[in-house]
Design an enzyme around this catalytic site. Structure first.
Site, mmCIF file in Angstrom:
data_model
loop_
_atom_site.group_PDB
_atom_site.id
_atom_site.type_symbol
_atom_site.label_atom_id
_atom_site.label_comp_id
_atom_site.label_asym_id
_atom_site.label_seq_id
_atom_site.Cartn_x
_atom_site.Cartn_y
_atom_site.Cartn_z
ATOM 1 N N THR A 1 0.831 -1.211 0.000
ATOM 2 C CA THR A 1 0.000 0.000 0.000
ATOM 3 C C THR A 1 0.860 1.252 0.000
ATOM 4 O O THR A 1 0.545 2.234 -0.677
ATOM 5 C CB THR A 1 -0.965 -0.001 1.201
ATOM 6 O OG1 THR A 1 -1.798 -1.160 1.123
ATOM 7 C CG2 THR A 1 -1.830 1.249 1.219
ATOM 8 N N CYS A 2 1.954 1.223 0.713
ATOM 9 C CA CYS A 2 2.847 2.384 0.801
ATOM 10 C C CYS A 2 3.443 2.710 -0.565
ATOM 11 O O CYS A 2 3.558 3.884 -0.934
ATOM 12 C CB CYS A 2 3.961 2.117 1.812
ATOM 13 S SG CYS A 2 3.348 1.653 3.450
ATOM 14 N N SER A 3 3.821 1.683 -1.315
ATOM 15 C CA SER A 3 4.477 1.872 -2.611
ATOM 16 C C SER A 3 3.507 2.037 -3.776
ATOM 17 O O SER A 3 3.855 2.647 -4.786
ATOM 18 C CB SER A 3 5.396 0.685 -2.917
ATOM 19 O OG SER A 3 6.488 0.679 -2.040
#
Length: 159
Positions: free
Chosen positions: A47-49
């Site tokens: 999700t962060c990337s």
């Protein structure tokens, strides 16, 4: 205790890489500035990337037009943050900050125990907006969610 709207940003050292490793005090980052700081549980995580950092990269110029600086933070080392920034084409000026030992994250009261996933203590997913070191907006995600800390949501809330 978790930081609240109206609280001052706690003082703690963070690291980033410019011409080598640079230690930056949070007072120096926030004093006299309008800053959106968003935190992710881990660089290179899905999700962060795929969503969180890319949203801030995409909307970076809009924040700058509003006079707001943008900083991304994770409980990772500065080398990981630098490599992640390069892989995500992070623009010059979007600060990639490492809270390697989680000291700042703990001072904010926004730590997450991810040891069940082999990640140890990390930062919860959140975004805050501070004017001159005072928190004006604070959006902390519920576990497993990604809504209120997005770049789009923060832009819509900025004065």
């Amino acid at each position: 205790m978790t930081i609240q709207i109206g609280d001052s940003i706690p003082e703690a050292p963070l690291q980033r890489i410019r011409d080598g490793i640079e230690t930056v005090d949070t007072n120096a980052l926030f004093d006299g500035r309008n800053v959106v700081l968003f935190a992710v549980p881990g660089a290179f995580t899905p999700t962060c990337s795929e969503k969180h950092l890319p949203g801030f990269v995409e909307h970076f110029d809009e924040f700058r037009r509003k006079g707001v600086e943008v900083a991304c933070m994770a409980v990772n080392d500065p080398f990981v943050m630098q490599a992640w920034a390069q892989s995500q084409n992070v623009p010059e000026g979007l600060m990639m900050l490492a809270d390697g030992n989680g000291d700042f994250t703990r001072a904010l009261g926004l730590e997450l125990d991810a040891s069940a996933y082999g990640m140890g203590v990390r930062a919860r997913r959140f975004a805050l907006y501070a004017e001159n070191g005072v928190v004006k907006l604070l959006n902390v995600e519920a576990p497993g969610e990604f809504r209120v800390s997005s770049a789009e949501h923060m832009l819509a809330q900025l004065p």
